[in-house]
Motif scaffolding. Structure first.
Motif, mmCIF file in Angstrom:
data_model
loop_
_atom_site.group_PDB
_atom_site.id
_atom_site.type_symbol
_atom_site.label_atom_id
_atom_site.label_comp_id
_atom_site.label_asym_id
_atom_site.label_seq_id
_atom_site.Cartn_x
_atom_site.Cartn_y
_atom_site.Cartn_z
ATOM 1 N N ARG A 1 10.607 -25.126 41.263
ATOM 2 C CA ARG A 1 10.169 -23.730 41.320
ATOM 3 C C ARG A 1 10.317 -23.167 42.729
ATOM 4 O O ARG A 1 10.757 -22.028 42.912
ATOM 5 C CB ARG A 1 8.719 -23.630 40.866
ATOM 6 N N ARG B 1 13.990 -22.410 43.289
ATOM 7 C CA ARG B 1 14.416 -21.163 42.631
ATOM 8 C C ARG B 1 13.964 -19.944 43.430
ATOM 9 O O ARG B 1 14.716 -18.980 43.611
ATOM 10 C CB ARG B 1 13.863 -21.105 41.202
ATOM 11 N N ARG B 2 12.733 -19.982 43.902
ATOM 12 C CA ARG B 2 12.197 -18.872 44.701
ATOM 13 C C ARG B 2 12.969 -18.739 46.018
ATOM 14 O O ARG B 2 13.294 -17.631 46.455
ATOM 15 C CB ARG B 2 10.716 -19.121 44.972
#
Length: 494
Positions: free
Chosen positions: A23, A26-27
């Motif tokens: 995550r 992705r950020r």
């Protein structure tokens, strides 16, 4: 304190909330793409009129030196920016690079108002900070990437530059007109918008790039080393668990410190030919021997000791040298048979195709880098550079053939840049990664500046076909290096 290693999550003390690394990655990619668009627009909108502003203030002889000053500045700023990253992480380093570019834009505007050429050169050097930030962002995209996705993630950061590179030249004239009422001199207005774009990009990174990808990767590497020490598992130079590579025990390539990164059990080859039997670049005892980052001197030692790192940095630098050397003199060649009334239109079209070759297909190049291997894509990029030089060098006064040659030149550059940068990043321990990457960008920038300076002399003495021939000859040593360098396979063992 005991640590717990989880696939795809941060290694933290038992009982602490785990960090979802996928995550965070992705950020990070999303933020890098956003700032690449913003910063790329700021950089290109200024570069579009920089040469013209230099000619207006100091004459034609000065105009080319302004561009060279920006290129050299971008290369030199890579060293202090990488030094900042060593202690403060990617967020602070990228922000400082963008703010340096903003300072350069301010100095250029002041130089235009005062009609002071020396200040224009100083401003151009600092303005190169925008280039530094754009190049270093591609490395930030790899810090937490899974081994089998490093090439793709790096290429996405490269590809995001396309948006700014394509749209910004068309914004230069409106930006200049928009500030005419303020008294800002003609051709200086675009640099005001460059300053705003750089400051915005720096602000977005400072506020939102949390947690920092490089610092997180270091924590993962340290946790992996501690966990491996507790179980007696060999650990490579990055502090990550070593795996077999091409049949050599303990020769795994560093995986950005991401325990369990990649696709469990896939065994995908990412960096080299199967069965090469070579020790991996991350083998213990090579590179940063004590796990310390000793700056430029340490980076030079790391590159000297690791064959994969040598190939990566050489591919990036040589691809850039060949591309710049041929590209910068192509408008001069086109001017030999196109009238002034049509020259700018033709040059704009040819260079647009060239830029598209450089950036538009970067995700495809990244996918191939992960799918068929780093070496294979580097070799493919070198092959495209050779074909490009052959096509452009024998085109004569055929604009279509030159356009094809320049497009292939951009594609070849993309292959060496994406695959070379990916190979370099994964080949060195995470502790010294910023310094080695800064050394790579310094080498690349100076290679481009040298090519740009020498290409004009070659054109004047021998002509455009000879320039392409020399560029092709320069590729041959790197081709030999790529063929003889044994590389490990990147495995995702889960």
């Amino acid at each position: 304190m005991a640590t717990e290693l989880r696939t795809g999550v941060d290694a933290r003390p038992v009982g602490a909330a785990p960090l979802d690394v996928r995550r965070v990655q992705r950020r990070t990619l999303l933020l890098l793409c956003l700032t690449q668009v913003i910063g790329g627009t700021g950089m290109t909108i200024g570069m579009t009129v920089g040469v013209l502003l230099g000619a207006r203030l100091g004459g034609t002889a000065v105009s080319g030196l302004v561009q060279s000053a920006s290129v050299v500045g971008g290369a030199l700023l890579a060293l202090p920016v990488s030094r900042i990253m060593r202690t403060g992480g990617r967020r602070s380093g990228l922000a400082v690079a963008y703010l340096a570019g903003a300072l350069g834009g301010v100095l250029i505007v002041v130089a235009a108002m005062l009609e002071w050429v020396p200040l224009l050169f100083v401003g151009a050097v600092f303005f190169g900070g925008g280039t530094t930030a754009g190049l270093q962002a591609r490395y930030a995209a790899v810090d937490l990437a899974e081994p089998t996705r490093r090439g793709r993630h790096l290429s996405i950061a490269v590809w995001a530059t396309t948006i700014g590179a394509v749209t910004a030249p068309n914004l230069a004239a409106p930006a200049d007109r928009a500030l005419a009422w303020t008294g800002v001199p003609v051709l200086a207005g675009p640099f005001v918008f460059s300053v705003l774009a750089f400051v915005l990009a720096a602000g977005v990174l400072l506020v939102f790039l949390r947690p920092d990808p490089l610092l997180t990767a270091r924590r993962l590497a340290a946790a992996g080393a501690n966990g491996a020490a507790a179980t007696g598992t060999p650990v490579d130079g990055a502090g990550t668990t070593a795996t077999a590579a091409d049949g050599v025990p303990g020769g795994g390539v560093p995986s950005s410190g991401a325990p369990g990164g990649g696709v469990p059990g896939s065994g995908v080859s990412g960096a080299g030919a199967p069965g090469s039997g070579a020790p991996a670049s991350g083998a213990p005892g090579k590179g940063a021997r004590a796990g310390r980052d000793e700056g430029l001197r340490g980076a030079l030692r790391v590159v000297r000791d690791l064959p994969a790192a040598r190939l990566g940095i050489s591919a990036v630098a040589m691809g850039h040298l060949v591309m710049v050397g041929v590209m910068v003199m192509t408008p001069v060649r086109l001017g030999e048979w196109h009238s002034d009334a049509h020259l700018l239109r033709v040059v704009g079209l040819v260079l647009s195709l060239h830029i598209a070759g450089m950036f538009a297909l970067a995700p495809v190049v990244g996918w191939l880098t992960d799918r068929v291997g780093r070496r294979a894509v580097i070799l493919g990029g070198l092959g495209l550079l050779l074909v490009a030089c052959a096509v452009a060098g024998t085109a004569g006064h055929d604009t279509v053939r030159i356009s094809i040659g320049l497009t292939l030149l951009g594609l070849g550059w993309s292959g060496t840049m994406v695959a070379g940068s990916t190979l370099l990043s994964e080949s060195v321990p995470v502790e010294v990664r910023p310094s080695v990457q800064g050394l790579s960008d310094l080498t690349m920038g100076l290679a481009g500046a040298l090519a740009g300076a020498l290409s004009g002399f070659v054109i004047q003495v021998a002509g455009y076909p000879v320039l392409n021939l020399l560029a092709a000859v320069a590729v041959v040593p790197l081709l030999a290096l790529a063929l003889r360098t044994a590389l490990p396979r990147v495995r995702a063992d889960g």
